[in-house]
Design an enzyme around this catalytic site. Sequence first.
Site, PDB file in Angstrom:
ATOM      1  N   ASP A  60      15.740 130.149  -6.324  1.00 52.35           N
ATOM      2  CA  ASP A  60      15.797 129.344  -5.106  1.00 52.35           C
ATOM      3  C   ASP A  60      14.437 129.346  -4.422  1.00 52.35           C
ATOM      4  O   ASP A  60      13.644 130.262  -4.592  1.00 52.35           O
ATOM      5  CB  ASP A  60      16.833 129.930  -4.129  1.00 52.35           C
ATOM      6  CG  ASP A  60      18.168 130.128  -4.797  1.00 52.35           C
ATOM      7  OD1 ASP A  60      18.566 129.228  -5.536  1.00 52.35           O
ATOM      8  OD2 ASP A  60      18.779 131.185  -4.596  1.00 52.35           O
TER       9      ASP A  60
ATOM     10  N   ASP B 137      12.159 135.096   4.580  1.00 57.13           N
ATOM     11  CA  ASP B 137      12.870 135.841   3.520  1.00 57.13           C
ATOM     12  C   ASP B 137      12.017 137.014   3.075  1.00 57.13           C
ATOM     13  O   ASP B 137      12.492 138.136   2.906  1.00 57.13           O
ATOM     14  CB  ASP B 137      13.057 134.991   2.253  1.00 57.13           C
ATOM     15  CG  ASP B 137      14.073 133.905   2.406  1.00 57.13           C
ATOM     16  OD1 ASP B 137      14.219 133.422   3.517  1.00 57.13           O
ATOM     17  OD2 ASP B 137      14.697 133.555   1.394  1.00 57.13           O
TER      18      ASP B 137
ATOM     19  N   GLU C 210      17.929 140.441  -3.670  1.00 50.83           N
ATOM     20  CA  GLU C 210      17.995 139.072  -4.187  1.00 50.83           C
ATOM     21  C   GLU C 210      16.598 138.511  -4.440  1.00 50.83           C
ATOM     22  O   GLU C 210      16.402 137.671  -5.309  1.00 50.83           O
ATOM     23  CB  GLU C 210      18.724 138.207  -3.153  1.00 50.83           C
ATOM     24  CG  GLU C 210      18.923 136.772  -3.553  1.00 50.83           C
ATOM     25  CD  GLU C 210      19.107 135.878  -2.344  1.00 50.83           C
ATOM     26  OE1 GLU C 210      20.244 135.508  -2.066  1.00 50.83           O
ATOM     27  OE2 GLU C 210      18.108 135.564  -1.657  1.00 50.83           O
ATOM     28  N   GLU C 211      15.611 138.988  -3.689  1.00 53.04           N
ATOM     29  CA  GLU C 211      14.255 138.449  -3.796  1.00 53.04           C
ATOM     30  C   GLU C 211      13.397 139.139  -4.851  1.00 53.04           C
ATOM     31  O   GLU C 211      12.245 138.756  -5.041  1.00 53.04           O
ATOM     32  CB  GLU C 211      13.538 138.547  -2.436  1.00 53.04           C
ATOM     33  CG  GLU C 211      14.243 137.812  -1.314  1.00 53.04           C
ATOM     34  CD  GLU C 211      14.312 136.292  -1.544  1.00 53.04           C
ATOM     35  OE1 GLU C 211      13.583 135.776  -2.416  1.00 53.04           O
ATOM     36  OE2 GLU C 211      15.120 135.647  -0.874  1.00 53.04           O
TER      37      GLU C 211
ATOM     38  N   ASP D  35      20.931 141.079   0.216  1.00 52.47           N
ATOM     39  CA  ASP D  35      20.364 139.730   0.381  1.00 52.47           C
ATOM     40  C   ASP D  35      19.665 139.789   1.732  1.00 52.47           C
ATOM     41  O   ASP D  35      20.328 139.812   2.773  1.00 52.47           O
ATOM     42  CB  ASP D  35      21.497 138.691   0.382  1.00 52.47           C
ATOM     43  CG  ASP D  35      21.002 137.282   0.679  1.00 52.47           C
ATOM     44  OD1 ASP D  35      19.801 137.098   0.917  1.00 52.47           O
ATOM     45  OD2 ASP D  35      21.841 136.362   0.674  1.00 52.47           O
TER      46      ASP D  35
ATOM     47  N   LEU E  72      17.862 137.782   3.569  1.00 52.65           N
ATOM     48  CA  LEU E  72      18.057 136.680   4.510  1.00 52.65           C
ATOM     49  C   LEU E  72      18.954 135.647   3.844  1.00 52.65           C
ATOM     50  O   LEU E  72      18.560 135.019   2.859  1.00 52.65           O
ATOM     51  CB  LEU E  72      16.723 136.058   4.899  1.00 52.65           C
ATOM     52  CG  LEU E  72      16.690 135.567   6.333  1.00 52.65           C
ATOM     53  CD1 LEU E  72      16.815 136.722   7.316  1.00 52.65           C
ATOM     54  CD2 LEU E  72      15.419 134.806   6.595  1.00 52.65           C
ATOM     55  N   ASP E  73      20.133 135.527   4.388  1.00 51.32           N
ATOM     56  CA  ASP E  73      21.108 134.593   3.835  1.00 51.32           C
ATOM     57  C   ASP E  73      21.143 133.327   4.691  1.00 51.32           C
ATOM     58  O   ASP E  73      21.265 133.414   5.910  1.00 51.32           O
ATOM     59  CB  ASP E  73      22.485 135.251   3.814  1.00 51.32           C
ATOM     60  CG  ASP E  73      23.552 134.292   3.370  1.00 51.32           C
ATOM     61  OD1 ASP E  73      23.528 133.902   2.192  1.00 51.32           O
ATOM     62  OD2 ASP E  73      24.396 133.904   4.200  1.00 51.32           O
TER      63      ASP E  73
ATOM     64  N   GLU F 164      25.753 139.104  -2.580  1.00 49.26           N
ATOM     65  CA  GLU F 164      26.495 138.306  -1.598  1.00 49.26           C
ATOM     66  C   GLU F 164      28.006 138.485  -1.723  1.00 49.26           C
ATOM     67  O   GLU F 164      28.677 138.859  -0.754  1.00 49.26           O
ATOM     68  CB  GLU F 164      26.122 136.816  -1.758  1.00 49.26           C
ATOM     69  CG  GLU F 164      24.652 136.546  -1.454  1.00 49.26           C
ATOM     70  CD  GLU F 164      24.176 135.148  -1.833  1.00 49.26           C
ATOM     71  OE1 GLU F 164      24.528 134.660  -2.924  1.00 49.26           O
ATOM     72  OE2 GLU F 164      23.436 134.536  -1.048  1.00 49.26           O
TER      73      GLU F 164
HETATM   74  P1  AHG Z   1      20.343 132.252   0.460  1.00 48.35           P
HETATM   75  O1  AHG Z   1      19.702 131.649   1.668  1.00 48.35           O
HETATM   76  O2  AHG Z   1      20.358 133.756   0.491  1.00 48.35           O
HETATM   77  O3  AHG Z   1      19.815 131.698  -0.836  1.00 48.35           O
HETATM   78  O4  AHG Z   1      21.902 131.913   0.488  1.00 48.35           O
HETATM   79  C1  AHG Z   1      22.374 130.632   0.775  1.00 48.35           C
HETATM   80  C2  AHG Z   1      23.760 130.509   0.182  1.00 48.35           C
HETATM   81  C3  AHG Z   1      24.910 130.726   1.126  1.00 48.35           C
HETATM   82  O5  AHG Z   1      24.718 131.571   2.168  1.00 48.35           O
HETATM   83  C4  AHG Z   1      25.289 129.356   1.571  1.00 48.35           C
HETATM   84  O6  AHG Z   1      26.621 129.301   1.937  1.00 48.35           O
HETATM   85  C5  AHG Z   1      24.964 128.551   0.362  1.00 48.35           C
HETATM   86  O7  AHG Z   1      23.905 129.199  -0.290  1.00 48.35           O
HETATM   87  C6  AHG Z   1      24.594 127.149   0.649  1.00 48.35           C
HETATM   88  O8  AHG Z   1      24.413 126.475  -0.534  1.00 48.35           O
HETATM   89  P2  AHG Z   1      24.525 124.876  -0.607  1.00 48.35           P
HETATM   90  O9  AHG Z   1      23.370 124.335   0.169  1.00 48.35           O
HETATM   91  O10 AHG Z   1      24.489 124.564  -2.066  1.00 48.35           O
HETATM   92  O11 AHG Z   1      25.856 124.497   0.001  1.00 48.35           O
HETATM   93 MN    MN Z   2      22.337 134.375   0.465  1.00 48.94          MN
HETATM   94 MN    MN Z   3      18.717 135.115   0.650  1.00 45.02          MN
END
Ligand code: AHG
Ligand code: MN
Ligand code: MN
Length: 339
Positions: A64, A70, A93-94, A116, A118-119, A275
């Site tokens: 990602d 983050d 996660e990072e 994780d 920063l989610d 997560e």
């Molecule tokens: P992160 O920022 O740690 O990568 O997590 C984001 C996750 C989760 O928290 C969120 O509900 C989902 O990814 C959103 O994904 P979409 O944009 O695909 O819906």
């Molecule tokens: Mn997350």
């Molecule tokens: Mn994250």
Amino acid sequence: MNRIVTLDEFIIHRQKDFPYASGELTGLLRDIGVAAKIVNREVNKAGLVNILGVEGNAENASGDTVQKLDIYANEKLIDCLKNSGECCGIASEENEDIIQIPAVESKNAKYVVAFDPLDGSSNIDVNVSVGTIFGIYRRISDPEGPCTVDDFLQKGVKLVAAGYVIYGTSTILVYTTGRGVNGFTLDPSIGEFCLSHRDIKIPDRGNYYSVNQGYYLKFDVEMRRYIDYCSDLNLRLRYIGSMVSDIHRSLLQGGIFLYPNTRKYPKGKLRLIYECNPLAFVVEQAGGKAITCQLERILDLEPKELHERSTIVIGSPVMVDEMKNFIERYSVPAYSTQE
Ligand code: AHG
Ligand code: MN
Ligand code: MN
């Protein structure tokens, strides 16, 4: 007026619930509380100090896009845990690989922490809630040597503690050690997390459902039917883009959060170790349920690799059971094969 109970007081008091506790887990939870305050401080001033936005075109180990905050949150959590002396290994996660903490620094500690940092990082630039998720396991590797990846590839049922922090309208830390779930709100005037949500119990059902409905056409038929059902019931759709925030709402007010398989993510998007497992532990401890779209209990899954992904259906028990009925009734075997 009731006396304020701080997170530190509460954790120390609860240590007595564990007859053979050495104080190590207590110390570790307190250190996570300190790290949360440091991350919170930075999240709050993110707009002021040019740490918004994407860090180059970097991608994290899960593929990602990585935001600057983050990285900051990741570094702070790692620093706090390394210095705590209560933890012999970290998985984030990072980070591609685990971080082993030498025995001298960790005093032969017996816990490892996965998180994780920063989610919901896509929310940073627009001032919407983000969170931190953590899970703590007792190491299973030889205590004389460094921790190993197997310490992190344990089933969720083996978690000794887990929780999350939401940096939202207030900053709230919620955690469980397997004896119920409690929430603490940061009082910025005294810089302390104070007990605000004692013994949280998730309602059997609620009026909210959380799913990225923009992917509707990419979901399997059972998921589309369930979404139609929620819509027929006039349930309210809420989707923040930070599962911590969406699941926190379900925990307090009742609801369901779903992240199924899609064409882009045939095994689901969310990470099992960082997560799904910690949040499943919290939700189950509050009386809720957490399963995959293949109807396995999340906490019973055996992780095969650090950054493994999983589908998830999590929240109020009656709503998860209803979703289960939809899967049993409508699903065609195995993962979606549509491209
Ligand atoms: P992160 O920022 O740690 O990568 O997590 C984001 C996750 C989760 O928290 C969120 O509900 C989902 O990814 C959103 O994904 P979409 O944009 O695909 O819906
Ligand atoms: Mn997350
Ligand atoms: Mn994250």
